[in-house]
Design an enzyme around this catalytic site. Sequence first.
Site, PDB file in Angstrom:
ATOM      1  N   THR A  88     -48.888  33.314 -52.262  1.00  0.00           N
ATOM      2  CA  THR A  88     -49.633  32.607 -51.158  1.00  0.00           C
ATOM      3  C   THR A  88     -48.403  32.014 -50.127  1.00  0.00           C
ATOM      4  O   THR A  88     -48.056  31.092 -50.229  1.00  0.00           O
ATOM      5  CB  THR A  88     -50.245  31.203 -51.994  1.00  0.00           C
ATOM      6  OG1 THR A  88     -49.123  30.599 -52.802  1.00  0.00           O
ATOM      7  CG2 THR A  88     -51.604  31.361 -52.673  1.00  0.00           C
ATOM      8  N   THR A 124     -49.655  28.790 -56.417  1.00  0.00           N
ATOM      9  CA  THR A 124     -49.865  27.239 -55.605  1.00  0.00           C
ATOM     10  C   THR A 124     -50.637  27.858 -54.455  1.00  0.00           C
ATOM     11  O   THR A 124     -50.608  28.220 -53.647  1.00  0.00           O
ATOM     12  CB  THR A 124     -48.345  27.137 -55.399  1.00  0.00           C
ATOM     13  OG1 THR A 124     -47.589  27.007 -56.181  1.00  0.00           O
ATOM     14  CG2 THR A 124     -48.199  25.647 -54.570  1.00  0.00           C
ATOM     15  N   PHE A 155     -45.207  25.613 -62.893  1.00  0.00           N
ATOM     16  CA  PHE A 155     -43.878  24.998 -62.609  1.00  0.00           C
ATOM     17  C   PHE A 155     -42.307  25.887 -62.843  1.00  0.00           C
ATOM     18  O   PHE A 155     -41.465  25.263 -62.791  1.00  0.00           O
ATOM     19  CB  PHE A 155     -43.892  23.508 -63.318  1.00  0.00           C
ATOM     20  CG  PHE A 155     -44.965  22.982 -62.970  1.00  0.00           C
ATOM     21  CD1 PHE A 155     -45.305  22.128 -61.878  1.00  0.00           C
ATOM     22  CD2 PHE A 155     -46.067  22.839 -63.795  1.00  0.00           C
ATOM     23  CE1 PHE A 155     -46.403  21.323 -61.943  1.00  0.00           C
ATOM     24  CE2 PHE A 155     -47.484  22.348 -63.687  1.00  0.00           C
ATOM     25  CZ  PHE A 155     -47.704  21.493 -62.611  1.00  0.00           C
ATOM     26  N   GLU A 158     -37.227  29.729 -60.958  1.00  0.00           N
ATOM     27  CA  GLU A 158     -36.553  31.300 -61.092  1.00  0.00           C
ATOM     28  C   GLU A 158     -35.293  31.089 -61.747  1.00  0.00           C
ATOM     29  O   GLU A 158     -34.442  30.150 -61.347  1.00  0.00           O
ATOM     30  CB  GLU A 158     -36.601  32.143 -59.779  1.00  0.00           C
ATOM     31  CG  GLU A 158     -37.633  32.400 -59.137  1.00  0.00           C
ATOM     32  CD  GLU A 158     -37.920  32.885 -57.757  1.00  0.00           C
ATOM     33  OE1 GLU A 158     -36.676  33.364 -57.209  1.00  0.00           O
ATOM     34  OE2 GLU A 158     -39.019  32.886 -57.028  1.00  0.00           O
ATOM     35  N   GLY A 262     -25.783  19.881 -49.483  1.00  0.00           N
ATOM     36  CA  GLY A 262     -25.285  21.079 -49.390  1.00  0.00           C
ATOM     37  C   GLY A 262     -26.376  21.900 -48.049  1.00  0.00           C
ATOM     38  O   GLY A 262     -26.689  21.130 -47.277  1.00  0.00           O
ATOM     39  N   CYS A 269     -40.924  28.953 -52.253  1.00  0.00           N
ATOM     40  CA  CYS A 269     -41.754  28.083 -52.824  1.00  0.00           C
ATOM     41  C   CYS A 269     -41.648  26.664 -51.990  1.00  0.00           C
ATOM     42  O   CYS A 269     -42.478  26.574 -51.213  1.00  0.00           O
ATOM     43  CB  CYS A 269     -41.618  27.800 -54.221  1.00  0.00           C
ATOM     44  SG  CYS A 269     -42.211  28.961 -55.564  1.00  0.00           S
ATOM     45  N   LYS A 272     -42.408  26.727 -47.980  1.00  0.00           N
ATOM     46  CA  LYS A 272     -43.731  27.097 -47.619  1.00  0.00           C
ATOM     47  C   LYS A 272     -44.801  26.176 -48.387  1.00  0.00           C
ATOM     48  O   LYS A 272     -45.792  25.798 -47.568  1.00  0.00           O
ATOM     49  CB  LYS A 272     -44.122  28.560 -47.774  1.00  0.00           C
ATOM     50  CG  LYS A 272     -43.918  29.010 -49.301  1.00  0.00           C
ATOM     51  CD  LYS A 272     -45.368  29.165 -49.960  1.00  0.00           C
ATOM     52  CE  LYS A 272     -45.191  29.785 -51.192  1.00  0.00           C
ATOM     53  NZ  LYS A 272     -46.429  29.390 -52.147  1.00  0.00           N
ATOM     54  N   LYS A 332     -30.905  30.829 -54.259  1.00  0.00           N
ATOM     55  CA  LYS A 332     -29.920  30.211 -55.292  1.00  0.00           C
ATOM     56  C   LYS A 332     -29.706  30.945 -56.407  1.00  0.00           C
ATOM     57  O   LYS A 332     -29.908  32.050 -56.274  1.00  0.00           O
ATOM     58  CB  LYS A 332     -31.094  29.186 -55.969  1.00  0.00           C
ATOM     59  CG  LYS A 332     -32.103  29.743 -56.605  1.00  0.00           C
ATOM     60  CD  LYS A 332     -32.896  28.648 -57.502  1.00  0.00           C
ATOM     61  CE  LYS A 332     -33.804  29.228 -58.500  1.00  0.00           C
ATOM     62  NZ  LYS A 332     -34.674  28.227 -59.214  1.00  0.00           N
TER      63      LYS A 332
END
Length: 441
Positions: A88, A124, A155, A158, A262, A269, A272, A332
């Site tokens: 999405t 989502t 939830f 990654e 940082g 996610c 957006k 990340k």
Amino acid sequence: MSTPMAVFGTGYLGATHAACMAELGHHVLGVDVDESKLAKLEAGEVPFYEPGLEEVLKRNIEAGRLRFTSSYEEAAEFADVHFIGVGTPQKKGEFAADLTYVDAVIDTLAPLLKRPAVIFGKSTVPVGTAARLGQRARALAPAGVEVEVAWNPEFLREGFAVQDTLHPDRLVLGLDRERPGRAEEVAREIYAQLLDERIPFLVTDLATAELVKTSANAFLATKISFINAMAEVCEAVDADVTVLADAIGHDARIGRRFLNAGLGFGGGCLPKDIRAFMARAGELGADHALTFLREVDAVNMRRRTRMVEMAREACGGNLLGTRVAVLGAAFKPESDDVRDSPALNVAGQIQLQGAAVTVYDPKAMENSRRNFPTLSYAADVNEAVEGADVILVLTEWKQFCDLKPARLGKLVRQRSIVDGRNCLDPTVWRDAGWNYRGMGR
Ligand SMILES: NC(=O)c1ccc[n+]([C@@H]2O[C@H](COP(=O)([O-])OP(=O)(O)OC[C@H]3O[C@@H](n4cnc5c(N)ncnc54)[C@H](O)[C@@H]3O)[C@@H](O)[C@H]2O)c1
């Protein structure tokens, strides 16, 4: 009990969900429109980097519990329980979510549903989507009102996706309160092992379930932007935001997690999702409630600009003709996901200002090359930093946190490092003769 089920969309969310549901003993068919992704998955290969997922995938394919297909007909024939896990993304040129893919799943699947079925949405989505998809499914399905749409937001993080799917903090299930059906009973069967572990299971209406997910992401984004706003203030007075975070984090009401100043958040996610949340609130006439998210977004994007400025300052005020080493490309660590990656965004801006930028990331090289083909890429850290005027650490991979300043010092042109994730020890680097700069410290 083993339930046959189909999972539509086999990306970061869907492939993990499919493999983990098979791990729980269910018979799972993963469905996607991307044939090359399906070919990899069928061969037991995860098309992206996710620690631990390949073992689960392979084990369940071999056990005959997990298969993949592009055929919706096969899925409708095989299962009466369906999960929607398609993307999405943000619509081009506006904040709202693009619901083309979730709509397409319903439009393709529903006409094939001749028996009663339960469709659980995991993607989502903006609040109100589940009710709309339910209507659409009932209108299109030969089984009509016997097709239910419930929402079961995801939830997972990654990098921890397998653990988060098999042992989540909580399960949330939104039901269509106007049409009581079997969705809760089916969910309790599917997730029986998780419920035995006493994982909290919250059953609610559709709108609340959709809002749980978007508000959780809005909260996390706000927490990160809060500490980054404090970093801006710290920068103005030469204070140290990392110590500030430690100190306020000891207060259990605040908590230390997600309080690392940082370069800010990115990925497929948070950015957006907060934008889609603002857009949806606007449609509902509740935009005032979320105007603070505009500021959350703005603080976050300012971090990227600040990083470019710090790189420029480290190069004596002008990036033209300089060599910049960028360590990190994934949004990340423990992921190869470069969607809205702050690291690549910064690398691109610095290149536009005339620097020769060389990027290295332990896992995200292929995705980076595809999205930013004009940047240069190195095979390892040494190659990336060779002759550099400044090193920028933009993703806090452990291997970057463990870098040895003395060894790197022999390779660079100038001993200058900007720590975009505050993951290095300033004393160690300064003692080794480096000009070290962190964010807000
Ligand atoms: N990635 C995460 O960490 C995460 C966590 C929680 C929630 N989510 C949400 O989950 C959803 C999926 O995210 P993702 O990161 O897995 O995206 P993704 O882009 O990795 O995967 C989406 C998949 O859907 C497939 N697809 C597109 N149209 C399809 C169709 N009509 N039928 C079948 N498959 C189709 C695509 O080919 C792709 O493989 C999003 O709503 C996202 O916000 C993601």
